[in-house]
Design an enzyme around this catalytic site. Structure first.
Site, PDB file in Angstrom:
ATOM      1  N   GLY A 198       0.772  -1.229   0.000  1.00 57.76           N
ATOM      2  CA  GLY A 198       0.000   0.000   0.000  1.00 57.76           C
ATOM      3  C   GLY A 198       0.804   1.279   0.000  1.00 57.76           C
ATOM      4  O   GLY A 198       1.843   1.397  -0.650  1.00 57.76           O
ATOM      5  N   TYR A 251     -11.374   5.177  14.233  1.00 54.54           N
ATOM      6  CA  TYR A 251     -10.251   5.426  13.321  1.00 54.54           C
ATOM      7  C   TYR A 251      -9.945   6.922  13.259  1.00 54.54           C
ATOM      8  O   TYR A 251      -8.789   7.340  13.380  1.00 54.54           O
ATOM      9  CB  TYR A 251     -10.601   4.897  11.930  1.00 54.54           C
ATOM     10  CG  TYR A 251      -9.639   5.318  10.842  1.00 54.54           C
ATOM     11  CD1 TYR A 251      -8.397   4.724  10.717  1.00 54.54           C
ATOM     12  CD2 TYR A 251      -9.994   6.313   9.932  1.00 54.54           C
ATOM     13  CE1 TYR A 251      -7.519   5.099   9.716  1.00 54.54           C
ATOM     14  CE2 TYR A 251      -9.120   6.700   8.923  1.00 54.54           C
ATOM     15  CZ  TYR A 251      -7.896   6.097   8.824  1.00 54.54           C
ATOM     16  OH  TYR A 251      -7.022   6.485   7.826  1.00 54.54           O
TER      17      TYR A 251
END
Length: 264
Positions: free
Chosen positions: A18, A154
């Site tokens: 990623g 998050y």
């Protein structure tokens, strides 16, 4: 502008896939010696191999360690005791309703997304101060400014990244060490592609089309109206790590495609 990081060592946490892998690749292309990190040795070995294929002649090493724990951070610091550039990229995300997130999950997100960067910075920054040069970069998110209703836990950790970065920058005033946070928006990483897998299968769209549709539905303020590529995020990180960015510190730098609706 030519960014030359020859002679600098860069540690990039969570860099086997990623955005982290793209950052490692960008730093290697600029001439830095790069230390990749992941939890599993086979993933680290694969990332090293891919980086050396992508950047012939690159000097790449790796350390397998779980940085969600103090023990794992100590393993990394012992294996690689010095860094000129530290990219605190390690992070996890998940869509989950606030009322379904137990205490244990809040703690897990804090350990991975916040404490990993705190601990690793504590290990490497004193050496940067001694050498009077260093770059510390926290990979936060536009979600740290614009808390998503379906990923509150998050978003809170990404806000914490910005706060730690700003505070540490002020703590290191005048040392030659800069500290900044980078705030990506929706980015088409492997993790995002996995999240969109069912939609791709159901709609027959490409993953890029599905990602663009997600952005338009869930991040309608996006100006680019698509997900960014991991390379687009990495480009800003490489600049921020460069000598040319010496007057940029204490900043929250957005590469969010304009999702955060502000002129500042």
């Amino acid at each position: 502008m030519k960014i030359d990081l020859t002679g600098k060592t860069a540690v990039v946490t969570g860099s086997t896939l990623g955005i982290g892998f793209a950052i490692a690749k960008g730093l290697a292309e600029a001439g830095a010696t790069v230390v990749v990190n992941g939890r599993k040795q086979d993933a680290v070995d694969k990332a090293i191999e891919l980086l050396k294929q992508a950047v012939p002649g690159a000097n790449v090493r790796g350390v397998a360690a779980d940085l969600a724990t103090a023990e794992g951070c100590a393993v990394l610091a012992k294996a690689e005791p010095s860094a000129d550039i530290l990219v605190n990229n390690l992070g996890i995300f998940a869509q989950q309703d606030f009322f379904d997130v137990p205490d244990e999950e809040w703690t897990r997100f804090f350990d991975v997304n916040v404490l990993s960067g705190v601990r690793v910075s504590r290990a490497y920054v004193p050496g940067m101060v001694d050498r009077k040069w260093g770059r510390v970069i926290f990979i936060s998110s536009e979600s740290g400014l614009n808390i998503p209703k379906d990923m509150i836990h998050y978003g809170v950790t990404k806000t914490a990244n910005i706060a730690v970065s700003r505070g540490l920058a002020k703590r290191l005033a005048g040392t030659g060490v800069t500290v900044n946070s980078i705030l990506p928006g929706p980015t088409l990483s492997e993790g995002a592609a996995d999240m969109l897998r069912d939609e791709v299968a159901k709609s027959g769209q490409t993953v890029e089309q599905a990602a663009a549709a997600f952005v338009k539905q869930h991040r309608p303020t996006s100006i680019i109206q698509r997900a960014a590529t991991v390379e687009e995020v990495a480009n800003l990180v490489v600049y921020t790590a460069s000598p040319q960015a010496s007057a940029t510190t204490g900043a929250a730098l957005r590469v969010d495609g304009g999702v955060v609706d502000t002129i500042a």
